[in-house]
Design an enzyme around this catalytic site. Structure first.
Site, PDB file in Angstrom:
ATOM      1  N   HIS A 242     -99.413  -7.853  43.332  1.00 19.23           N
ATOM      2  CA  HIS A 242    -100.294  -6.676  43.490  1.00 19.23           C
ATOM      3  C   HIS A 242     -99.488  -5.390  43.679  1.00 19.23           C
ATOM      4  O   HIS A 242     -99.972  -4.438  44.285  1.00 19.23           O
ATOM      5  CB  HIS A 242    -101.254  -6.846  44.678  1.00 19.23           C
ATOM      6  CG  HIS A 242    -101.964  -8.162  44.688  1.00 19.23           C
ATOM      7  ND1 HIS A 242    -103.165  -8.379  44.071  1.00 19.23           N
ATOM      8  CD2 HIS A 242    -101.601  -9.355  45.234  1.00 19.23           C
ATOM      9  CE1 HIS A 242    -103.535  -9.638  44.244  1.00 19.23           C
ATOM     10  NE2 HIS A 242    -102.606 -10.260  44.936  1.00 19.23           N
TER      11      HIS A 242
ATOM     12  N   SER B 228     -84.885  16.802  30.608  1.00 17.10           N
ATOM     13  CA  SER B 228     -86.098  17.572  30.379  1.00 17.10           C
ATOM     14  C   SER B 228     -85.677  18.946  29.871  1.00 17.10           C
ATOM     15  O   SER B 228     -84.619  19.451  30.213  1.00 17.10           O
ATOM     16  CB  SER B 228     -86.855  17.692  31.700  1.00 17.10           C
ATOM     17  OG  SER B 228     -87.605  18.885  31.729  1.00 17.10           O
TER      18      SER B 228
ATOM     19  N   LYS C  20     -84.068  16.331  36.002  1.00 13.00           N
ATOM     20  CA  LYS C  20     -84.663  15.071  35.516  1.00 13.00           C
ATOM     21  C   LYS C  20     -83.790  14.294  34.555  1.00 13.00           C
ATOM     22  O   LYS C  20     -83.050  14.847  33.763  1.00 13.00           O
ATOM     23  CB  LYS C  20     -86.005  15.363  34.831  1.00 13.00           C
ATOM     24  CG  LYS C  20     -87.057  15.774  35.823  1.00 13.00           C
ATOM     25  CD  LYS C  20     -88.391  15.866  35.166  1.00 13.00           C
ATOM     26  CE  LYS C  20     -88.933  14.487  34.849  1.00 13.00           C
ATOM     27  NZ  LYS C  20     -90.066  14.579  33.946  1.00 13.00           N
TER      28      LYS C  20
ATOM     29  N   GLU D 124     -89.913   3.828  27.888  1.00 14.17           N
ATOM     30  CA  GLU D 124     -91.213   4.471  27.617  1.00 14.17           C
ATOM     31  C   GLU D 124     -91.613   4.312  26.154  1.00 14.17           C
ATOM     32  O   GLU D 124     -92.764   4.037  25.833  1.00 14.17           O
ATOM     33  CB  GLU D 124     -91.158   5.958  27.990  1.00 14.17           C
ATOM     34  CG  GLU D 124     -91.141   6.191  29.487  1.00 14.17           C
ATOM     35  CD  GLU D 124     -91.004   7.668  29.819  1.00 14.17           C
ATOM     36  OE1 GLU D 124     -91.829   8.168  30.570  1.00 14.17           O
ATOM     37  OE2 GLU D 124     -90.067   8.323  29.324  1.00 14.17           O
TER      38      GLU D 124
END
Ligand code: ARG
Length: 464
Positions: free
Chosen positions: A160, A281, A287, A294
């Site tokens: 979970h 970025s 970043k 992804e």
């Protein structure tokens, strides 16, 4: 733009195709990818026509040599048929006739583009499946090497997405190894349904010529031939099965991707990404983005889409060939290219793109309550029924949380206030290393089990 002359089909046609329809109809833009298989299939067909004395040995030789010339032209980049060719099959036949004259027109005896395209697609897929299997092996090898380095590295295990029990990082990685092993086996299993020859099924009903389908199939390395000509020209089960196997590969890669993305976040900080596999970025200089996982996660959707597309394309088709079937190619080609690209990218990511932050992982497993089950197990081994022990440990966790303490920070008095069975050995029993080590049931995360899993994995890789 040139459009097919009416004679492409037969004297029955009087006017040429509307240019837009020619473009709409043509598959040459993508089925040129089948050319090597088309040439190979045609060579086998020509040899079979010679063997069965449907054409003469001289004619057969001229055809085979002509096909070989086209192969060389293509490989040199000198064979670039346009839309006027309609598809790769017509393009090859036309070029053959240019090269060797009228005898080139004999190649299509006892064959149709319907059995021809099915043959090509199967030869293509057979080779691509082997290539994907090879790439999966490298991916598995990379997971295995990483697992071998991290048997003793602990990582929180979740259910979970809540901290559950600590794990050997190797155990976690080997879960993906086993998924890839199933993927490899699934591809292996479906090869026997890919590797069946439709060649000689003709347009739909077989042929009036005394062909030898087995012989052509043998030349092409097919295991057997379709027993029903209608089924042979219109079956795409093998393509759908492949799309399904490919979808499951993507499911597995996507789950690992999702974990990598989470692990690379500030919140988890379990891994750092190397510059070779991440991007920055354009606006936020701090970043480092996990683009590789992804993209893999994102590309998963299109592979599922191809599976769905193929299923829907097939569901309403009357027997036998229908032009709808031309739509199978882009779906299959894109599935192959996407899966191959993703397996390769994930292999590179694992081998040089991520570093596990071992100290951070150690800290993570030391600072949570994921050893609570072990307290219950401890009491159970001292004779307290498990359910009762479980309830008591609930109390232990509650007390600890209230006191702002970890379980290992409770004093022996505090333990014994909960149950007299607690003794000084409770501290050793709940140390993360011990908690992992103790899960020595077959297939568990205990270090001995992980070593055995590694041995099994090595054996699986050794078996081919
Ligand atoms: N380009 C066609 C395909 O990909 C080849 C078969 C055409 N057959 C036909 N009867 N029109 O399916």
């Amino acid at each position: 733009m040139q459009t097919p002359s009416p004679q492409t089909w037969s004297q029955r046609f009087e006017t040429a195709l509307h240019p837009a329809i020619a473009l709409f109809n043509a598959s040459i833009g993508f089925d040129i990818q089948l050319i090597e298989y088309d040439l190979t299939g045609s060579e086998a067909h020509a040899k079979m026509l010679v063997k069965t004395e449907i054409i003469s040995p001289e004619e057969g030789e001229a055809i085979v040599n002509g096909l070989e010339t086209i192969r060389q032209e293509y490989r040199r980049g000198d064979f670039n048929p346009g839309v006027e060719a309609e598809d790769v099959h017509f393009a090859v036949e036309r070029r053959l006739t240019e090269l060797i004259g009228d005898v080139g027109k004999k190649l299509h005896t006892a064959r149709s583009r319907n059995d021809q395209v099915g043959t090509d697609l199967r030869l293509y897929l057979r080779a691509q499946i082997e290539a994907i299997q090879g790439e999966l092996r490298q991916y598995q090898q990379t997971l295995l090497s990483l697992a071998e380095d991290h048997v003793e590295t602990l990582i929180p295990g979740y259910t979970h997405l809540q901290r559950a029990q600590p794990l050997s990082l190797a155990h976690h990685l080997l879960a993906y190894f086993d998924m890839a092993q199933r993927d490899w086996e699934r591809l292996h299993d479906l090869q026997k349904r890919v590797n069946i020859s439709p060649l000689g099924c003709g347009a739909l009903a077989g042929t009036t010529f005394p062909i030898d389908r087995q012989y052509a199939a043998e030349l092409l390395g097919f295991e057997k031939v379709y027993g029903n000509s209608l089924d042979g020209v219109s079956d795409r089960d093998f393509a759908i099965e492949f799309a399904c196997a490919a979808s499951l590969i993507m499911v597995h890669l996507s789950r690992l991707s999702e974990e990598m993305i989470l692990w690379a976040s500030e919140e988890f900080s379990f891994v750092t990404l190397n510059d070779s596999c991440s991007t920055g970025s354009s606006i936020m200089p701090q970043k480092k983005n996990p683009d590789v996982p992804e993209l893999v996660r994102g590309k998963t959707g299109r592979v599922f889409g191809h599976l769905q597309g193929l299923l829907v394309m097939m569901k309403g088709l009357p027997l036998a060939y229908n032009k709808d079937l031309q739509e199978d190619k882009e779906a299959i080609f894109d599935t192959v290219n996407t899966v191959r690209g993703c397996v390769e990218a994930m292999t590179i990511l694992l081998s040089e793109g991520v570093n596990f932050r071992v100290p951070r992982l150690r800290q993570a497993v030391n600072e949570d309550y994921s050893n609570a089950t072990d307290v219950a197990d401890y009491l159970a081994t001292k004779g307290v029924p498990f359910r009762e022990a479980y309830n008591l440990v609930g109390k232990v966790v509650k007390t600890s949380l209230a006191a702002g303490k970890l379980l290992r920070e409770l004093t022996l008095e505090e333990w014994q206030a909960i149950h007299p069975a607690f003794e000084d050995d409770i501290y050793a029993a709940i140390a993360p290393q011990q908690v992992v080590s103790a899960r020595n049931s077959y297939g568990g995360t205990g270090f001995d089990q992980v070593h055995q899993s590694i041995a099994r994995a090595n054996q699986a890789l050794g078996e081919g």
